[in-house]
Design a protein around this motif. Structure first.
Motif, PDB file in Angstrom:
ATOM      1  N   ALA A 101       0.899  -1.339  -0.006  1.00 40.92           N
ATOM      2  CA  ALA A 101      -0.259  -0.122  -0.004  1.00 40.92           C
ATOM      3  C   ALA A 101       0.948   1.147   0.043  1.00 40.92           C
ATOM      4  CB  ALA A 101      -0.848   0.038   1.278  1.00 40.92           C
ATOM      5  N   ARG A 102       1.971   1.190   0.704  1.00 48.44           N
ATOM      6  CA  ARG A 102       2.881   2.507   0.842  1.00 48.44           C
ATOM      7  C   ARG A 102       3.517   2.563  -0.547  1.00 48.44           C
ATOM      8  NH1 ARG A 102       4.620   4.429   6.067  1.00 48.44           N
ATOM      9  NH2 ARG A 102       3.501   3.432   7.768  1.00 48.44           N
ATOM     10  N   LEU A 103       4.064   1.555  -1.077  1.00 50.28           N
ATOM     11  CA  LEU A 103       4.603   1.670  -2.418  1.00 50.28           C
ATOM     12  C   LEU A 103       3.567   2.204  -3.379  1.00 50.28           C
ATOM     13  CD1 LEU A 103       6.957   1.094  -4.104  1.00 50.28           C
ATOM     14  CD2 LEU A 103       6.003  -1.119  -4.630  1.00 50.28           C
ATOM     15  N   ALA A 104       2.515   1.767  -3.599  1.00 53.67           N
ATOM     16  CA  ALA A 104       1.741   2.128  -4.381  1.00 53.67           C
ATOM     17  C   ALA A 104       1.086   3.625  -4.405  1.00 53.67           C
ATOM     18  CB  ALA A 104       0.239   1.235  -4.387  1.00 53.67           C
ATOM     19  N   LEU A 105       1.092   4.044  -3.291  1.00 51.48           N
ATOM     20  CA  LEU A 105       0.747   5.530  -2.963  1.00 51.48           C
ATOM     21  C   LEU A 105       2.163   6.349  -3.358  1.00 51.48           C
ATOM     22  CD1 LEU A 105      -0.768   7.685  -1.603  1.00 51.48           C
ATOM     23  CD2 LEU A 105       0.211   7.208   0.601  1.00 51.48           C
ATOM     24  N   ARG A 106       3.556   5.928  -3.099  1.00 50.83           N
ATOM     25  CA  ARG A 106       4.609   6.659  -3.692  1.00 50.83           C
ATOM     26  C   ARG A 106       4.584   6.633  -5.080  1.00 50.83           C
ATOM     27  NH1 ARG A 106       9.740   5.225   0.065  1.00 50.83           N
ATOM     28  NH2 ARG A 106       8.911   5.446   2.226  1.00 50.83           N
ATOM     29  N   ILE A 107       4.203   5.546  -5.958  1.00 57.70           N
ATOM     30  CA  ILE A 107       4.627   5.459  -7.070  1.00 57.70           C
ATOM     31  C   ILE A 107       3.270   5.770  -8.125  1.00 57.70           C
ATOM     32  CG2 ILE A 107       6.272   4.015  -7.077  1.00 57.70           C
ATOM     33  CD1 ILE A 107       4.377   1.748  -8.009  1.00 57.70           C
ATOM     34  N   GLY A 108       2.269   6.232  -7.193  1.00 62.07           N
ATOM     35  CA  GLY A 108       1.129   6.521  -7.924  1.00 62.07           C
ATOM     36  C   GLY A 108       0.455   5.513  -8.823  1.00 62.07           C
ATOM     37  N   SER A 109       0.319   4.551  -8.046  1.00 61.22           N
ATOM     38  CA  SER A 109      -0.486   3.315  -8.722  1.00 61.22           C
ATOM     39  C   SER A 109      -1.568   2.627  -8.058  1.00 61.22           C
ATOM     40  CB  SER A 109       0.822   2.315  -9.090  1.00 61.22           C
ATOM     41  OG  SER A 109       1.674   2.527 -10.027  1.00 61.22           O
ATOM     42  N   GLY A 110      -2.303   1.869  -8.948  1.00 58.74           N
ATOM     43  CA  GLY A 110      -3.395   1.292  -8.083  1.00 58.74           C
ATOM     44  C   GLY A 110      -2.849  -0.089  -7.566  1.00 58.74           C
ATOM     45  N   ILE A 111      -3.571  -0.504  -6.650  1.00 61.40           N
ATOM     46  CA  ILE A 111      -3.371  -1.765  -5.787  1.00 61.40           C
ATOM     47  C   ILE A 111      -4.315  -2.770  -5.834  1.00 61.40           C
ATOM     48  CG2 ILE A 111      -3.829  -0.784  -3.666  1.00 61.40           C
ATOM     49  CD1 ILE A 111      -1.746  -2.224  -2.264  1.00 61.40           C
ATOM     50  N   ILE A 112      -4.097  -4.144  -5.875  1.00 60.97           N
ATOM     51  CA  ILE A 112      -4.907  -5.116  -5.564  1.00 60.97           C
ATOM     52  C   ILE A 112      -4.412  -5.982  -4.579  1.00 60.97           C
ATOM     53  CG2 ILE A 112      -6.125  -7.169  -6.736  1.00 60.97           C
ATOM     54  CD1 ILE A 112      -5.671  -5.777  -9.272  1.00 60.97           C
ATOM     55  N   THR A 113      -5.339  -6.423  -3.482  1.00 60.10           N
ATOM     56  CA  THR A 113      -4.727  -6.971  -2.458  1.00 60.10           C
ATOM     57  C   THR A 113      -5.593  -8.251  -2.278  1.00 60.10           C
ATOM     58  OG1 THR A 113      -6.611  -6.185  -0.836  1.00 60.10           O
ATOM     59  CG2 THR A 113      -4.271  -5.044  -1.041  1.00 60.10           C
ATOM     60  N   ASP A 114      -5.007  -9.581  -1.694  1.00 60.79           N
ATOM     61  CA  ASP A 114      -5.625 -10.874  -1.381  1.00 60.79           C
ATOM     62  C   ASP A 114      -6.084 -11.489  -2.890  1.00 60.79           C
ATOM     63  OD1 ASP A 114      -5.002 -10.613   1.363  1.00 60.79           O
ATOM     64  OD2 ASP A 114      -7.105  -9.645   1.683  1.00 60.79           O
ATOM     65  N   ALA A 115      -5.123 -11.318  -3.733  1.00 61.05           N
ATOM     66  CA  ALA A 115      -5.553 -11.831  -5.042  1.00 61.05           C
ATOM     67  C   ALA A 115      -5.269 -13.465  -4.833  1.00 61.05           C
ATOM     68  CB  ALA A 115      -4.480 -11.427  -6.260  1.00 61.05           C
ATOM     69  N   VAL A 116      -6.051 -14.305  -5.508  1.00 60.41           N
ATOM     70  CA  VAL A 116      -5.754 -15.711  -5.363  1.00 60.41           C
ATOM     71  C   VAL A 116      -5.335 -16.558  -6.772  1.00 60.41           C
ATOM     72  CG1 VAL A 116      -7.458 -16.069  -3.572  1.00 60.41           C
ATOM     73  CG2 VAL A 116      -8.183 -16.325  -6.061  1.00 60.41           C
ATOM     74  N   ASP A 117      -5.061 -15.655  -7.750  1.00 64.07           N
ATOM     75  CA  ASP A 117      -4.725 -16.209  -9.198  1.00 64.07           C
ATOM     76  C   ASP A 117      -4.243 -14.897  -9.957  1.00 64.07           C
ATOM     77  OD1 ASP A 117      -3.903 -17.990 -10.967  1.00 64.07           O
ATOM     78  OD2 ASP A 117      -5.955 -18.444 -11.703  1.00 64.07           O
ATOM     79  N   LEU A 118      -3.526 -15.053 -10.867  1.00 62.98           N
ATOM     80  CA  LEU A 118      -2.864 -13.986 -11.756  1.00 62.98           C
ATOM     81  C   LEU A 118      -2.733 -14.507 -13.005  1.00 62.98           C
ATOM     82  CD1 LEU A 118      -2.085 -10.935 -11.055  1.00 62.98           C
ATOM     83  CD2 LEU A 118       0.183 -11.965 -10.903  1.00 62.98           C
ATOM     84  N   GLU A 119      -3.008 -13.677 -14.296  1.00 62.59           N
ATOM     85  CA  GLU A 119      -2.752 -14.080 -15.503  1.00 62.59           C
ATOM     86  C   GLU A 119      -2.648 -12.671 -16.457  1.00 62.59           C
ATOM     87  OE1 GLU A 119      -7.083 -14.926 -17.405  1.00 62.59           O
ATOM     88  OE2 GLU A 119      -7.106 -15.312 -15.560  1.00 62.59           O
ATOM     89  N   ALA A 120      -1.937 -13.022 -17.535  1.00 59.45           N
ATOM     90  CA  ALA A 120      -1.553 -11.963 -18.258  1.00 59.45           C
ATOM     91  C   ALA A 120      -2.925 -11.493 -19.109  1.00 59.45           C
ATOM     92  CB  ALA A 120      -0.784 -12.427 -19.317  1.00 59.45           C
TER      93      ALA A 120
END
Length: 320
Positions: A101-120
């Motif tokens: 969360a702190r990193l996303a705020l610093r770099i001006g990006s969105g954040i997704i938490t507690d993902a259970v899968d990831l795909e391109a």
């Protein structure tokens, strides 16, 4: 192929399982670049390379142990600026989510938490999440900046995928906030010899039906035969029968094991929120109308004091 930053969770160079799972997911969307910080960071390289890290950025400094969170955010930001990754993946622990969360705020990006899968995806990585106590599954992607994504343990397999694992020293300049919160003391957690609850492949939990701290020995015996972690419902924890660190639920820990066995747990929404993403769920309860039976794969209607010891003995027999 674009690079993907993976924050390494390790203890004195011993890489923890959730990080290896992140490397599996990172390979789906790019080339994993691992970021290892603190004491023993350099010792993580061989393990990370074995599981797909093309590069390992390391930095050792006393600040990572002496102060809370911010030094790690400073380092991850430095890595982000050095690499310009397509995404940043972080294990979804309490500390991991704060770092993300702190990193996303610093770099001006969105954040997704507690993902259970990831795909391109065409517009960037697509993350799968469980919402509303796992009643719904959502797919989403970050539409602003570089995605920062935290992933729950046991969301992906640990796969061997040997890569270069070239070690590079990361240059980090700590911010003024890095030394704002100092760690004054640490107390080692007493080891039970069982797996960490959030990382365990099997979890055996007890609830109100266990009816006393002394009776949790029945739950522990089954867990030990299965090589499992022990969990507890909020009712059991509030009654003082088991430590809060083992609570599974909305106000406890979220688990997603391959097998979850609930004994004497009614299945209140608060508990379901913490375990409903388990791959296979087995419930043991003498109340045939208990809500827990609405979501299980296998249900046993019976007294846990009869069923659990029999199950434990059957497992012993089959193992022996």
């Amino acid at each position: 192929m674009a690079e993907v930053l993976v924050y390494v969770d390790h203890v004195d160079g011993a890489v923890r399982k959730p990080t290896l799972e992140l490397l599996t997911l990172a390979r789906r969307i790019g080339e994993p670049v691992a970021v290892a910080l603190g004491s023993g960071a350099g010792n993580t390289a061989s393990t990370l390379a074995e599981h797909g890290a093309v590069k390992v950025l390391t930095h050792e400094a006393a600040e990572y142990a002496d102060y809370l969170v911010v030094p790690k955010v400073d380092a991850l930001q430095a890595a982000f600026e050095a690499v310009s990754p397509a995404a940043v993946l972080v294990p979804s622990s309490a500390e991991g989510k704060e770092i993300a969360a702190r990193l996303a705020l610093r770099i001006g990006s969105g954040i997704i938490t507690d993902a259970v899968d990831l795909e391109a995806g065409d517009g960037g990585p697509v993350a799968t999440q469980s919402a509303f106590a796992a009643s719904f599954t959502t797919k989403s992607r970050v539409s602003r900046g570089t995605p920062v994504i935290t992933v729950k343990p046991n969301s992906a397999p640990v796969e061997s995928a040997p890569a270069a694992g070239a070690v590079e020293a990361l240059s980090v300049s700590f911010s003024g906030q890095a030394t704002g919160t100092k760690v004054t003391a640490r107390t080692p957690r007493e080891s039970t010899g069982r797996p960490e609850l959030t990382e365990a492949a099997i979890v055996v939990s007890g609830g109100r039906g266990v009816n006393g701290a002394e009776n949790f020995a029945i739950i522990e015996a089954l867990a030990d035969e299965l090589g499992a972690a022990v969990g507890a419902s909020r009712a059991a924890v509030d009654a003082g029968w088991y430590p809060h660190t083992n609570q599974v639920g909305q106000t406890g820990k979220s688990v997603s094991p391959q097998l979850y066995i609930a004994s004497g747990i009614s299945g209140a929404i608060q508990h379901r929120a913490g375990m409903q993403t388990s791959k296979t769920i087995v419930a043991i309860n003498k109340d045939a109308e208990a809500p827990i039976f609405d979501l299980v794969d296998y249900g046993v209607v019976g007294d846990l004091f009869d069923v659990v010891p029999q199950l434990t003995e059957e497992i012993k027999t089959r193992k022996g």
